[in-house]
Design an enzyme around this catalytic site. Structure first.
Site, mmCIF file in Angstrom:
data_model
loop_
_atom_site.group_PDB
_atom_site.id
_atom_site.type_symbol
_atom_site.label_atom_id
_atom_site.label_comp_id
_atom_site.label_asym_id
_atom_site.label_seq_id
_atom_site.Cartn_x
_atom_site.Cartn_y
_atom_site.Cartn_z
ATOM 1 N N SER A 142 0.213 11.180 7.446
ATOM 2 C CA SER A 142 0.738 10.345 6.362
ATOM 3 C C SER A 142 0.050 10.790 5.085
ATOM 4 O O SER A 142 -1.016 11.440 5.144
ATOM 5 C CB SER A 142 0.387 8.882 6.655
ATOM 6 O OG SER A 142 0.608 8.071 5.525
ATOM 7 N N TYR A 155 -5.243 2.027 9.586
ATOM 8 C CA TYR A 155 -4.198 3.053 9.433
ATOM 9 C C TYR A 155 -4.767 4.290 8.728
ATOM 10 O O TYR A 155 -4.569 5.418 9.174
ATOM 11 C CB TYR A 155 -3.041 2.449 8.630
ATOM 12 C CG TYR A 155 -1.787 3.291 8.565
ATOM 13 C CD1 TYR A 155 -0.841 3.232 9.581
ATOM 14 C CD2 TYR A 155 -1.544 4.130 7.488
ATOM 15 C CE1 TYR A 155 0.330 3.988 9.513
ATOM 16 C CE2 TYR A 155 -0.384 4.880 7.405
ATOM 17 C CZ TYR A 155 0.555 4.807 8.424
ATOM 18 O OH TYR A 155 1.708 5.557 8.354
HETATM 19 P P1 NAD Z 1 9.172 3.129 13.161
HETATM 20 O O1 NAD Z 1 8.600 1.767 13.331
HETATM 21 O O2 NAD Z 1 10.619 3.268 12.848
HETATM 22 O O3 NAD Z 1 8.859 4.034 14.434
HETATM 23 C C1 NAD Z 1 7.695 3.887 15.202
HETATM 24 C C2 NAD Z 1 7.979 4.390 16.597
HETATM 25 O O4 NAD Z 1 6.794 4.278 17.376
HETATM 26 C C3 NAD Z 1 9.057 3.580 17.328
HETATM 27 O O5 NAD Z 1 9.825 4.448 18.138
HETATM 28 C C4 NAD Z 1 8.231 2.630 18.178
HETATM 29 O O6 NAD Z 1 8.930 2.154 19.323
HETATM 30 C C5 NAD Z 1 7.102 3.554 18.569
HETATM 31 N N1 NAD Z 1 5.917 2.860 19.044
HETATM 32 C C6 NAD Z 1 5.223 1.869 18.446
HETATM 33 N N2 NAD Z 1 4.212 1.466 19.247
HETATM 34 C C7 NAD Z 1 4.267 2.228 20.369
HETATM 35 C C8 NAD Z 1 3.504 2.287 21.564
HETATM 36 N N3 NAD Z 1 2.469 1.472 21.789
HETATM 37 N N4 NAD Z 1 3.868 3.187 22.496
HETATM 38 C C9 NAD Z 1 4.946 4.006 22.320
HETATM 39 N N5 NAD Z 1 5.694 3.993 21.213
HETATM 40 C C10 NAD Z 1 5.354 3.113 20.240
HETATM 41 O O7 NAD Z 1 8.284 3.762 12.006
HETATM 42 P P2 NAD Z 1 8.281 5.215 11.322
HETATM 43 O O8 NAD Z 1 8.097 4.962 9.877
HETATM 44 O O9 NAD Z 1 9.376 6.067 11.785
HETATM 45 O O10 NAD Z 1 6.876 5.775 11.851
HETATM 46 C C11 NAD Z 1 6.741 6.967 12.589
HETATM 47 C C12 NAD Z 1 5.434 7.635 12.210
HETATM 48 O O11 NAD Z 1 5.492 8.032 10.838
HETATM 49 C C13 NAD Z 1 4.204 6.729 12.338
HETATM 50 O O12 NAD Z 1 3.126 7.482 12.858
HETATM 51 C C14 NAD Z 1 3.912 6.350 10.903
HETATM 52 O O13 NAD Z 1 2.576 6.032 10.703
HETATM 53 C C15 NAD Z 1 4.310 7.625 10.195
HETATM 54 N N6 NAD Z 1 4.557 7.494 8.776
HETATM 55 C C16 NAD Z 1 5.536 6.672 8.313
HETATM 56 C C17 NAD Z 1 5.757 6.593 6.952
HETATM 57 C C18 NAD Z 1 6.821 5.722 6.363
HETATM 58 O O14 NAD Z 1 6.842 5.547 5.140
HETATM 59 N N7 NAD Z 1 7.736 5.194 7.153
HETATM 60 C C19 NAD Z 1 4.966 7.322 6.071
HETATM 61 C C20 NAD Z 1 3.977 8.150 6.591
HETATM 62 C C21 NAD Z 1 3.781 8.227 7.940
#
Ligand code: NAD
Length: 260
Positions: A142, A155
């Site tokens: 991130s 985080y």
């Molecule tokens: P999201 O909530 O849409 O996806 C998260 C995914 O992780 C889902 O498929 C969920 O079911 C799964 N998950 C959560 N807990 C779990 C567990 N205990 N075991 C197995 N699976 C689990 O969110 P996203 O934004 O797509 O996030 C994906 C990644 O991207 C994360 O690591 C997040 O930190 C990172 N990220 C997101 C952003 C943003 O702005 N959305 C920015 C930077 C980084």
């Protein structure tokens, strides 16, 4: 480009992970999905990817906060796929509070899911990658792997941790055909961020769309959200021969956030 390769994308039932899984399937890779959600919806996603891209798509519901379930998922990948060639550690959760108010169980869960799970999948995937002298480890870090924001102690700690972990994996595999890199997205409008937008709308008594605009404009000089598809294509690039000599690095896709 990735025909015959087998990918595991953790946290791929929604958001960025699902876009990465689609992007890899679009290049011909077989994919194992992982994450939580409604069983029927996940099955629809699985079948949809198989029919759209003509690849094999599996699903593991492993809870990545539990090392024994991660081991089961990796065993399934070994038996059904013969091993993982492309490992994308993407599952992640968020929780916001001041350090002194941060619930201990939330801290533990974020470190387990956002950081330790990547160690477990990677340690179990590397022997196969080393044997075939090719592999890709891609960690969704991130912008918070490079800079901090208040109220996100766990985080930010986990994301800085994963950037460091990625570098170690890169050094330990440097003389092989394996690379390890982090992708550092800025704001992407997924479920994880939608919760933060709603909280901001309520706090400031403004509409959800206004809150979304404020949130992204605060951090991104571009004032524009990153799309999940853009992160998917970044992962595809890291799997391409053009990226054979890119290892141990972190790629910012953040509208200029960390350039400031
Ligand atoms: P999201 O909530 O849409 O996806 C998260 C995914 O992780 C889902 O498929 C969920 O079911 C799964 N998950 C959560 N807990 C779990 C567990 N205990 N075991 C197995 N699976 C689990 O969110 P996203 O934004 O797509 O996030 C994906 C990644 O991207 C994360 O690591 C997040 O930190 C990172 N990220 C997101 C952003 C943003 O702005 N959305 C920015 C930077 C980084």
């Amino acid at each position: 480009m990735l025909k015959g390769k087998h990918a595991l994308v953790t946290g791929s039932t929604s958001g960025i992970g699902l876009a990465m899984a689609k992007a890899l399937a679009g290049q011909g890779a077989n994919v194992m999905l992982n994450g939580f959600g409604d069983a029927d919806e996940i099955e629809q996603i699985r079948l949809g990817l198989e029919s759209e891209f003509g690849v094999k798509v599996l699903y593991s519901g492993a809870d990545l906060s539990k090392p024994d379930q991660i081991e089961e998922m990796m065993k399934m990948a070994a038996s059904d796929f013969g091993g993982v060639d492309i490992l994308i550690n993407n599952a992640g959760i968020q929780y916001t509070a001041l350090v002194e108010d941060f619930p201990v169980e939330k801290w533990d869960a974020i470190i387990a899911i956002n950081l330790s799970s990547a160690y477990h999948t990677t340690r179990l995937a590397l022997p196969h990658m080393k044997k075939q002298n090719w592999g890709r480890v891609i960690n969704t870090a991130s912008a918070h792997g490079l800079v901090a924001s208040p109220q996100k102690a766990a985080y930010v700690a986990a994301k800085h941790g994963i950037v460091g972990f990625t570098k170690v994996v890169a050094l330990e595999t440097a003389e092989t055909g394996i690379t390890a890199n982090s992708i550092c997205p800025g704001w992407v409008r997924t479920e994880l961020v939608e919760k933060q937008i709603k909280a901001r709308a309520e706090e400031n008594n403004i509409s959800v769309e206004e809150a979304a605009k404020d949130l992204v404009s605060d951090k991104h000089p571009s004032k524009t959200f990153v799309t999940p598809e853009q992160i998917g294509q970044t992962a595809v690039f890291l799997c391409s021969p053009a990226a054979d000599q890119m290892t141990g690095t972190s790629l910012s896709v953040d509208g200029g956030w960390t350039a400031q």
